[in-house]
Design a protein around this motif. Structure first.
Motif, mmCIF file in Angstrom:
data_model
loop_
_atom_site.group_PDB
_atom_site.id
_atom_site.type_symbol
_atom_site.label_atom_id
_atom_site.label_comp_id
_atom_site.label_asym_id
_atom_site.label_seq_id
_atom_site.Cartn_x
_atom_site.Cartn_y
_atom_site.Cartn_z
ATOM 1 N N SER A 109 11.497 -7.437 19.277
ATOM 2 C CA SER A 109 11.099 -8.845 19.402
ATOM 3 C C SER A 109 9.765 -9.159 18.732
ATOM 4 O O SER A 109 9.160 -10.170 19.038
ATOM 5 C CB SER A 109 11.024 -9.227 20.887
ATOM 6 O OG SER A 109 10.108 -8.398 21.567
ATOM 7 N N ALA A 110 9.296 -8.312 17.829
ATOM 8 C CA ALA A 110 8.029 -8.601 17.145
ATOM 9 C C ALA A 110 8.121 -8.201 15.673
ATOM 10 O O ALA A 110 8.752 -7.203 15.329
ATOM 11 C CB ALA A 110 6.879 -7.852 17.818
ATOM 12 N N ARG A 111 7.474 -8.986 14.859
ATOM 13 C CA ARG A 111 7.428 -8.729 13.420
ATOM 14 C C ARG A 111 6.344 -7.707 13.121
ATOM 15 O O ARG A 111 5.289 -7.704 13.764
ATOM 16 C CB ARG A 111 7.123 -10.051 12.728
ATOM 17 C CG ARG A 111 7.069 -9.974 11.223
ATOM 18 C CD ARG A 111 6.761 -11.360 10.689
ATOM 19 N NE ARG A 111 6.677 -11.375 9.252
ATOM 20 C CZ ARG A 111 6.329 -12.443 8.554
ATOM 21 N NH1 ARG A 111 6.046 -13.557 9.187
ATOM 22 N NH2 ARG A 111 6.266 -12.403 7.246
ATOM 23 N N THR A 112 6.581 -6.861 12.118
ATOM 24 C CA THR A 112 5.623 -5.797 11.792
ATOM 25 C C THR A 112 5.197 -5.909 10.336
ATOM 26 O O THR A 112 6.030 -6.068 9.438
ATOM 27 C CB THR A 112 6.251 -4.408 12.039
ATOM 28 O OG1 THR A 112 6.711 -4.340 13.389
ATOM 29 C CG2 THR A 112 5.229 -3.311 11.797
ATOM 30 N N TYR A 113 3.885 -5.845 10.117
ATOM 31 C CA TYR A 113 3.332 -5.818 8.759
ATOM 32 C C TYR A 113 2.837 -4.410 8.462
ATOM 33 O O TYR A 113 2.208 -3.772 9.311
ATOM 34 C CB TYR A 113 2.147 -6.779 8.646
ATOM 35 C CG TYR A 113 2.509 -8.234 8.690
ATOM 36 C CD1 TYR A 113 2.771 -8.953 7.524
ATOM 37 C CD2 TYR A 113 2.578 -8.917 9.906
ATOM 38 C CE1 TYR A 113 3.085 -10.303 7.559
ATOM 39 C CE2 TYR A 113 2.896 -10.270 9.953
ATOM 40 C CZ TYR A 113 3.151 -10.950 8.773
ATOM 41 O OH TYR A 113 3.464 -12.279 8.816
ATOM 42 N N PHE A 114 3.097 -3.940 7.243
ATOM 43 C CA PHE A 114 2.573 -2.646 6.799
ATOM 44 C C PHE A 114 1.641 -2.880 5.617
ATOM 45 O O PHE A 114 2.002 -3.556 4.649
ATOM 46 C CB PHE A 114 3.716 -1.707 6.404
ATOM 47 C CG PHE A 114 4.557 -1.272 7.576
ATOM 48 C CD1 PHE A 114 4.134 -0.238 8.400
ATOM 49 C CD2 PHE A 114 5.742 -1.918 7.869
ATOM 50 C CE1 PHE A 114 4.892 0.154 9.490
ATOM 51 C CE2 PHE A 114 6.512 -1.539 8.943
ATOM 52 C CZ PHE A 114 6.088 -0.500 9.769
ATOM 53 N N TYR A 115 0.448 -2.337 5.739
ATOM 54 C CA TYR A 115 -0.582 -2.542 4.715
ATOM 55 C C TYR A 115 -0.172 -1.869 3.411
ATOM 56 O O TYR A 115 0.230 -0.703 3.389
ATOM 57 C CB TYR A 115 -1.900 -1.954 5.211
ATOM 58 C CG TYR A 115 -3.055 -2.108 4.245
ATOM 59 C CD1 TYR A 115 -3.817 -3.268 4.229
ATOM 60 C CD2 TYR A 115 -3.389 -1.087 3.360
ATOM 61 C CE1 TYR A 115 -4.885 -3.413 3.346
ATOM 62 C CE2 TYR A 115 -4.443 -1.222 2.476
ATOM 63 C CZ TYR A 115 -5.193 -2.384 2.472
ATOM 64 O OH TYR A 115 -6.233 -2.514 1.611
ATOM 65 N N LEU A 116 -0.279 -2.618 2.311
ATOM 66 C CA LEU A 116 -0.032 -2.053 0.984
ATOM 67 C C LEU A 116 -1.319 -2.035 0.171
ATOM 68 O O LEU A 116 -1.736 -0.995 -0.324
ATOM 69 C CB LEU A 116 1.047 -2.871 0.263
ATOM 70 C CG LEU A 116 1.460 -2.369 -1.120
ATOM 71 C CD1 LEU A 116 2.020 -0.954 -1.034
ATOM 72 C CD2 LEU A 116 2.478 -3.320 -1.754
ATOM 73 N N ASN A 117 -1.967 -3.190 0.079
ATOM 74 C CA ASN A 117 -3.236 -3.285 -0.631
ATOM 75 C C ASN A 117 -3.908 -4.613 -0.257
ATOM 76 O O ASN A 117 -3.339 -5.429 0.477
ATOM 77 C CB ASN A 117 -3.035 -3.169 -2.151
ATOM 78 C CG ASN A 117 -1.979 -4.124 -2.664
ATOM 79 O OD1 ASN A 117 -1.918 -5.286 -2.264
ATOM 80 N ND2 ASN A 117 -1.123 -3.633 -3.560
ATOM 81 N N GLU A 118 -5.106 -4.817 -0.768
ATOM 82 C CA GLU A 118 -5.862 -6.020 -0.442
ATOM 83 C C GLU A 118 -5.191 -7.284 -1.012
ATOM 84 O O GLU A 118 -5.258 -8.349 -0.396
ATOM 85 C CB GLU A 118 -7.293 -5.909 -0.978
ATOM 86 C CG GLU A 118 -8.140 -4.870 -0.270
ATOM 87 C CD GLU A 118 -8.383 -5.219 1.190
ATOM 88 O OE1 GLU A 118 -9.186 -6.128 1.460
ATOM 89 O OE2 GLU A 118 -7.750 -4.587 2.062
ATOM 90 N N ALA A 119 -4.526 -7.137 -2.131
ATOM 91 C CA ALA A 119 -3.850 -8.296 -2.731
ATOM 92 C C ALA A 119 -2.735 -8.803 -1.809
ATOM 93 O O ALA A 119 -2.515 -10.018 -1.681
ATOM 94 C CB ALA A 119 -3.283 -7.922 -4.098
ATOM 95 N N THR A 120 -2.025 -7.882 -1.162
ATOM 96 C CA THR A 120 -0.976 -8.274 -0.216
ATOM 97 C C THR A 120 -1.571 -9.045 0.950
ATOM 98 O O THR A 120 -1.004 -10.042 1.422
ATOM 99 C CB THR A 120 -0.230 -7.029 0.312
ATOM 100 O OG1 THR A 120 0.263 -6.275 -0.792
ATOM 101 C CG2 THR A 120 0.929 -7.417 1.202
ATOM 102 N N CYS A 121 -2.712 -8.608 1.434
ATOM 103 C CA CYS A 121 -3.389 -9.311 2.535
ATOM 104 C C CYS A 121 -3.794 -10.716 2.112
ATOM 105 O O CYS A 121 -3.708 -11.662 2.907
ATOM 106 C CB CYS A 121 -4.612 -8.527 2.999
ATOM 107 S SG CYS A 121 -4.214 -6.933 3.743
#
Length: 904
Positions: free
Chosen positions: A242-254
């Motif tokens: 029931s929750a969305r997950t973000y995975f860090y790739l790089n600063e541009a993605t943020c």
């Protein structure tokens, strides 16, 4: 004639009268139409400003009544002897429809009156599929197989007709507007989320998480296993539906994630009349390692206080003073670093709030490594609570804080609220601390930032009460969303595997008890505020709670507690929230009964929201009892419509959920009326322009005393501390004024010629801009006090518009400062209005409307007006001819206009 202009965003422009010869109710100022007492005058403006009970606009005609009789705008019209002499009751606001609430949530008609029969059948079929274990377990594989077999077009059509259409509002911010409008009409407001999720493999997720959760520094001083990354649990989607997950790739993605959140804010602002919310996650905005390290610092600081003076919990719960700590450090009291440490603590008259100056964390120059050091009580030597962080990672942390700041500042400017979602316990201390500091910074006049508290955690009650205490002591508005939580199975498994105490409650009943206990404490404090300050003052609403639950027992508990304490739905301190496509039998009866009810609205392209749809199917599988009830109610409503011949029922609601954001511009009239009009208007400003400019006065610059009148009124606004709104026009009555003055033998009040009027316009505008600049320099551009003057340059003269823009540039006023706007009539000077709006300036069109035969006098006046400005028409004709030729030669005769210029 007076017009009501609504500043709600996008295409929602509400006006107070038809473009006919009939006068609006605001024209009572000239005595033409309605003879009423001053009390009636005030009550008319009160209707606009009262926003505790949302209302709809409706235009009616009221008969003339005897002198002294106050018009009651809530009653039906009664025809008088002069039936043809009617006035438009512009801005009359009806009470919205309200239904009684069935707290058993068992009324199928109340649950689904907002849906077509097709939508009911679709929902029933979707829930049938969600009841099949096999289909749910393999839903992602089945969706991908269907996509491969059907092709993109057929697959998208199939999804829009089934799962996507049920759980998702639309593909982009424009296509979701009909859904938002429908929800609004049935008393439900939106929490918007762009639900595009990456569909990456477990291996890729683990790789990204491990790489982004370990510092480049070779030092590792972590002593708490909870705050270290572990490959087994690196895929944070493990056991989470029931929750969305973000995975860090790089600063541009943020950076892209930040832009996406800002687009959500703009979509909410444009389509929800200032009542919407956007949900964000901090793991989308920065490197997770930084949140891990910050969380560990917080927990080690608590451990330090435990060793120093006993007791558990946050630092402020100890109620220790600087003098208390001086005693603990008595052996090293001469140490300069110890003195500096004590000096930099955050304290108030009740004691120490924080060991560290956390307020600096939202400063983009905050240095992590140098900030979190504590003295050894025996040696006085300063020891780090966080390992030395390389400069590159310090910069990443500053970038994360900058992104959060940018989002919250944008939310503040757009009048939208932000809910920062809770995440795993190893991130949550840092998330909560950053969120609380954002609250302290931005929640000074109302709750813009909300934190989320997961009640499956054993320390949920303690965390909420501590944060409530901080909000009280630091005097900011506290916003909280209470949820059961999304990560319980993952948290239990991780605690068992890594050998730290399980942070979760042992069972569902214990979580429910924690939820109800926490909610009760929030309600108790709200009641205390009410008794202390009185229900309707702002200080009585310094706590705002969202009961975000699909559990009808919890919703029922909240309603019962509200009734017990005496909190009314319209007090707007408690709201309820559920996901789109789930528990409609709870949300819609609440909204239709006057409670503040929200739907979490996901949107995004069909193929890119498949992971979201997969999670929704999994989540519904886990709540079979709830699905069973919803299916039963859906079936009952379908049968009811079938037998009553309502299979083609069209939903139409009148449950207005939002507050109106409307401004009133009171037009100038002849000089023999104008002193009274201006005086009453200034008093209305003083009464209602206390938080923003709601009432605007109009100043005609063909008058010799225009400059003096504006400066006098500006001075009154300054000395009586209210927002000043002015519309500057050349004026409409100049020939009549001259003729009347000559005939009646009094001095001509008008300027001698057009040039003198232009000079007066520019002189008056310059003075307004000078005072705005003074406000900017005095208070700073972005604070509210710097925007206490708002001017509309209402002119069809391009030289005047150009003059205003040049003066803005010269002074340093930006279009987005929202203190200067421009206005022209629909169908006139489009070559001025649209380039302004498309360049980011605040540009308005005066929009007349009405039946064809009844607007003929208006059209006649427009024709006469255009006859008098041949030079202007000549230029517009020339530009129109050039654009027609351009389209002809470029093959664009069938060009379809499509804009993406969001009005400021």
């Amino acid at each position: 004639m007076a017009f009501l202009r609504s500043a709600v965003r996008y295409n929602h422009l509400l006006f107070t009268r038809k473009a006919t010869g009939k006068a609006s109710s605001l024209d009572f100022l000239s005595g033409q139409c309605l003879n009423v007492t001053p009390a009636a005058t005030l009550s008319l403006f009160s209707i606009f400003e009262q926003r505790t009970t949302p209302r709809n606009i409706s235009v009616r005609h009221l008969s003339q009544r005897p002198a002294g009789q106050v018009v009651d705008p809530t009653k039906q019209d009664v025809k008088g002897t002069r039936a043809n002499s009617t006035v438009a009751a512009a801005g009359h606001l009806e009470q919205p429809q309200r239904d009684p609430l069935d707290v058993r949530f068992s009324d199928p008609h109340a649950a689904f009156k907002s849906k077509t029969t097709f939508e009911l059948v679709r929902a029933y079929l979707v829930y049938l599929v969600c009841s099949s274990s096999y289909l749910v377990e393999h839903n992602m594989q089945l969706m991908k197989l269907a996509q491969a077999l059907l092709g993109d077009k057929l697959f998208i059509w199939l999804m829009q007709s089934t799962f996507y259409g049920h759980f998702v509002a639309g593909e982009d911010r424009f296509k979701i507007v009909p859904t938002l409008e429908r929800l609004r009409s049935f008393g439900v407001k939106p929490i918007l989320d762009y639900s595009v999720e990456e569909d990456i493999s477990q291996e890729e997720a683990e790789k990204r998480e491990v790489e982004s959760s370990v510092s480049e520094s070779t030092q590792d001083t972590t002593t708490m296993p909870q705050y270290k990354v572990d490959k087994t649990f690196a895929d944070r989607r493990y056991k989470v539906q029931s929750a969305r997950t973000y995975f860090y790739l790089n600063e541009a993605t943020c950076e892209r994630n930040m832009e996406t959140f800002i687009e959500c804010l703009e979509a909410v602002s444009g389509a929800t009349f200032g009542t919407g919310i956007t949900a964000i996650k901090l793991t989308a905005l920065g490197r997770p390692q930084l949140l891990l390290q910050l969380s560990e610092v917080i927990m080690r600081a608590r451990q330090y206080m435990l060793e120093l003076c006993g007791g558990t919990g946050n630092v402020l719960t100890h109620h220790k003073t600087i003098k208390d700590l001086e005693q603990y450090y008595s052996g090293v009291s001469d140490n300069k670093e110890v003195k500096d440490f004590l000096k930099n603590m955050t304290t108030d008259k009740e004691g120490i709030l924080h060991l560290f100056p956390w307020s600096g964390i939202i400063n983009e120059n905050f240095e992590l490594s140098d900030s979190f050091r504590v003295p050894d009580p025996k040696t006085g030597q300063m020891r780090r609570l966080i390992s030395q962080i390389p400069p590159k990672e310090e910069e990443m942390f500053r970038n994360m804080i900058r992104r959060v700041n940018t989002i919250v500042k944008t939310a503040e400017e757009l009048d939208v609220r932000i809910m920062i979602d809770a995440e795993q316990t190893y991130f949550q201390p840092a998330i909560s601390r950053i969120t609380l500091e954002m609250m302290r910074q931005y929640n000074t006049k109302k709750a813009i930032v909300f934190n989320t508290y997961q009640c499956y955690l054993k320390d949920a009650f303690q965390e909420v009460t501590t944060d409530l205490e901080q909000a009280k002591r630091q005097n900011f508005y506290f916003g909280a969303k209470l949820v059961r939580g999304a990560y319980i199975e993952q948290e239990r498994a991780r605690a068992a595997a890594l050998g730290y105490p399980d942070p979760t409650n042992p069972n569902f009943e214990a979580t429910t008890e924690m939820y109800h206990k926490t909610l009760t404490e929030c309600l108790r404090r709200i009641r205390h505020q009410h008794y202390r300050f009185g229900r309707y003052c702002d200080d009585a609403k310094k706590i705002g709670i969202m009961v975000a639950s699909h559990n009808e027992d919890t919703v029922r508990f909240a309603i019962e507690k509200m009734n017990e304490i005496g909190i009314l739905p319209e007090d707007k301190v408690i709201c309820f929230g559920q996901l789109l496509g789930m528990c409609d039998y709870i949300t819609f009866p609440l909204g239709q009964s006057g409670y503040s009810a929200y739907k979490y609205i996901p949107y995004g392209p069909v193929k890119e929201v498949l992971p979201y749809l997969s999670r929704r199917a999994q989540e519904n599988k886990g709540v079979l009892k709830k699905i069973q009830k919803e299916k039963q109610l859906l079936r009952a409503e379908i049968v009811r419509r079938l037998f009553r011949g309502k299979l083609f029922y069209t939903p139409k609601g009148n449950y207005t959920a939002e507050e109106l954001d409307v401004r009133i511009m009171i037009d100038a009239e002849q000089t023999y009326f104008q002193p009274a009009i201006s005086r009453i208007t200034l008093e209305m400003m003083r009464q209602y322009n206390t938080k923003k400019a709601i009432v605007f006065n109009t100043y005609q610059c063909y008058l010799k005393d225009a400059f003096q009148e504006v400066t006098t009124d500006l001075e009154q606004a300054k000395r009586q501390n209210f927002y000043f709104g002015a519309k500057l026009v050349r004026g409409a009555y100049i020939e009549q004024e001259r003729a009347r003055a000559a005939a009646l033998g009094y001095p001509d009040p008008t300027n001698p010629n057009f040039e003198a009027t232009t000079e007066m316009y520019h002189k008056t505008l310059t003075e307004c801009l000078r005072r705005i600049r003074h406000q900017h320099y005095r208070f700073g551009r972005y604070c509210d006090d710097a925007k206490k003057i708002g001017i509309m340059v209402a002119s069809h003269n391009e030289d005047t518009v150009r003059f205003a823009i040049e003066k803005m540039n010269e002074i340093g006023i930006l279009p987005e400062d929202k203190v200067i706007c421009f206005g022209q009539l629909l169908g006139m000077c489009d070559y001025i209005t649209f380039p302004l709006g498309q360049s980011g300036y605040s540009a308005y069109k005066y929009i007349p409307y009405g039946p064809v035969k009844e607007v003929l006098p208006y059209l006649s006046r427009r024709a006469q007006e255009n006859k008098g400005v041949l030079k202007k028409i000549q230029k517009e004709k020339q530009l129109l001819r050039a654009e027609i030729v351009r389209r002809l030669f470029r093959g664009k005769l069938f060009y379809t206009p499509k804009g993406n210029y969001v009005p400021i």
